[in-house]
Design a protein around this motif. Structure first.
Motif, PDB file in Angstrom:
ATOM      1  N   LEU A  18       0.822  -1.218   0.000  1.00 14.04           N
ATOM      2  CA  LEU A  18       0.000   0.000   0.000  1.00 14.04           C
ATOM      3  C   LEU A  18       0.852   1.263   0.000  1.00 14.04           C
ATOM      4  CD1 LEU A  18      -2.690  -1.319   2.478  1.00 14.04           C
ATOM      5  CD2 LEU A  18      -2.912  -1.050  -0.011  1.00 14.04           C
ATOM      6  N   ASN A  22       0.578   3.890  -3.021  1.00 13.95           N
ATOM      7  CA  ASN A  22       0.246   5.277  -2.712  1.00 13.95           C
ATOM      8  C   ASN A  22       1.367   6.227  -3.133  1.00 13.95           C
ATOM      9  OD1 ASN A  22      -1.483   7.336  -1.443  1.00 13.95           O
ATOM     10  ND2 ASN A  22       0.295   7.559  -0.125  1.00 13.95           N
ATOM     11  N   SER A  26       0.868   9.161  -5.842  1.00 13.32           N
ATOM     12  CA  SER A  26       0.918  10.521  -5.309  1.00 13.32           C
ATOM     13  C   SER A  26       2.198  11.293  -5.612  1.00 13.32           C
ATOM     14  CB  SER A  26       0.737  10.481  -3.781  1.00 13.32           C
ATOM     15  OG  SER A  26      -0.463   9.826  -3.457  1.00 13.32           O
ATOM     16  N   GLU A  32      -3.204   7.337 -11.480  1.00 12.48           N
ATOM     17  CA  GLU A  32      -3.798   6.294 -10.646  1.00 12.48           C
ATOM     18  C   GLU A  32      -2.903   5.060 -10.695  1.00 12.48           C
ATOM     19  OE1 GLU A  32      -7.611   5.339 -12.420  1.00 12.48           O
ATOM     20  OE2 GLU A  32      -6.684   4.708 -14.292  1.00 12.48           O
ATOM     21  N   THR A  63      -7.915  -1.155   0.000  1.00 11.21           N
ATOM     22  CA  THR A  63      -7.872   0.089  -0.778  1.00 11.21           C
ATOM     23  C   THR A  63      -9.209   0.818  -0.829  1.00 11.21           C
ATOM     24  OG1 THR A  63      -8.308  -1.162  -2.804  1.00 11.21           O
ATOM     25  CG2 THR A  63      -5.989  -0.750  -2.250  1.00 11.21           C
ATOM     26  N   GLU A  64     -10.172   0.392  -0.020  1.00 13.83           N
ATOM     27  CA  GLU A  64     -11.516   0.986  -0.134  1.00 13.83           C
ATOM     28  C   GLU A  64     -11.534   2.481   0.160  1.00 13.83           C
ATOM     29  OE1 GLU A  64     -13.968  -1.489   2.336  1.00 13.83           O
ATOM     30  OE2 GLU A  64     -13.202  -0.640   4.203  1.00 13.83           O
ATOM     31  N   ASN A  65     -10.566   3.011   0.891  1.00 15.35           N
ATOM     32  CA  ASN A  65     -10.505   4.455   1.173  1.00 15.35           C
ATOM     33  C   ASN A  65      -9.403   5.150   0.394  1.00 15.35           C
ATOM     34  OD1 ASN A  65     -12.655   4.383   3.042  1.00 15.35           O
ATOM     35  ND2 ASN A  65     -11.275   3.582   4.601  1.00 15.35           N
ATOM     36  N   ALA A  66      -8.984   4.567  -0.710  1.00 16.64           N
ATOM     37  CA  ALA A  66      -7.908   5.140  -1.529  1.00 16.64           C
ATOM     38  C   ALA A  66      -8.403   5.283  -2.972  1.00 16.64           C
ATOM     39  CB  ALA A  66      -6.672   4.244  -1.469  1.00 16.64           C
ATOM     40  N   GLN A  68      -7.361   6.792  -5.496  1.00 15.69           N
ATOM     41  CA  GLN A  68      -6.343   6.793  -6.555  1.00 15.69           C
ATOM     42  C   GLN A  68      -5.777   5.389  -6.796  1.00 15.69           C
ATOM     43  OE1 GLN A  68      -5.927   7.499  -3.423  1.00 15.69           O
ATOM     44  NE2 GLN A  68      -3.804   7.320  -2.771  1.00 15.69           N
ATOM     45  N   ILE A  69      -6.206   4.416  -5.978  1.00 13.04           N
ATOM     46  CA  ILE A  69      -5.745   3.032  -6.133  1.00 13.04           C
ATOM     47  C   ILE A  69      -6.952   2.146  -6.424  1.00 13.04           C
ATOM     48  CG2 ILE A  69      -4.536   1.093  -5.051  1.00 13.04           C
ATOM     49  CD1 ILE A  69      -3.171   3.156  -3.201  1.00 13.04           C
ATOM     50  N   LYS A  70      -6.887   1.444  -7.554  1.00 13.81           N
ATOM     51  CA  LYS A  70      -7.971   0.546  -7.941  1.00 13.81           C
ATOM     52  C   LYS A  70      -7.439  -0.891  -7.919  1.00 13.81           C
ATOM     53  CE  LYS A  70     -10.338   4.082 -10.560  1.00 13.81           C
ATOM     54  NZ  LYS A  70      -9.861   5.083  -9.681  1.00 13.81           N
TER      55      LYS A  70
END
Length: 190
Positions: A18, A22, A26, A32, A63-66, A68-70
């Protein structure tokens, strides 16, 4: 739109994965990052791999709260074992508007010449590399398709997590809480 593809078994996904995803999303100019869950990496043993749908679900939970990450299950629909070049060809046909960039660790870069059609990968795609301890990548230092990043080094591996679980050690803070809960509910890696 530059999209980073971060392939992995994610067996299980952990904070190291993660942090890398990220950082790439970023700090490296990517729009993404897609975590591509691989059902079976041809350079790894299949035994010891958790069910691919469980690994996919853990990646989604992590990744549910990210935004920019799928998470991608694209390789679930392709022949196995999965070869990166085949997946990239398929994705490029399906998403012609995207510019795909490969994300890999220096350890994988060191063994790139073992990959199927690695020359085409280098010709047609850009590769963003994150540091890994002890990886000798000197032959690639000035390759025009390769960008070395300052991604923070994480000394966590899925192997470490699986062994810790097998030995009944506490892995809190190594994986997201919702992933830990999923692992415990399914009694995985014990």
């Amino acid at each position: 739109m530059k999209t980073g593809l971060f392939f992995g078994s994610y067996n299980p996904i952990h904070l190291g994965h993660l942090v890398i995803a990220n950082y790439m999303a970023s700090f490296s100019g990517l729009k993404e990052v897609w975590l591509v869950v691989s059902p079976h990496n041809p350079l790894k043993q299949k035994s010891g791999l958790a069910n691919m749908y469980d690994r996919l679900e853990m990646a989604k939970l992590a990744t549910e709260n990210a935004p920019q990450i799928k998470v991608s299950d694209i390789e679930f629909k392709l022949p196995q074992p999965s070869y990166t070049i085949d997946t990239l060809t398929y994705l490029q046909e399906r998403y012609p508007e995207k510019e795909f960039v490969l994300i890999m660790g220096a350890d994988n870069l060191a063994s790139l010449k073992k990959w199927k059609n690695y020359e085409i990968l280098l010709k047609d795609y850009h590769i963003y590399v994150y540091p890994r301890p002890g990886a000798n990548v000197s032959e690639w230092q000035s390759h025009p398709s390769i960008t070395f990043t300052d991604t923070p080094e994480m000394e966590i591996s899925s192997t470490f997590i699986r062994k810790a679980l097998k030995d009944n050690k506490n892995i809190q803070f190594f994986v997201p809480d919702n992933v830990l809960k999923f692992i415990e509910q399914k009694n995985m890696y014990r």
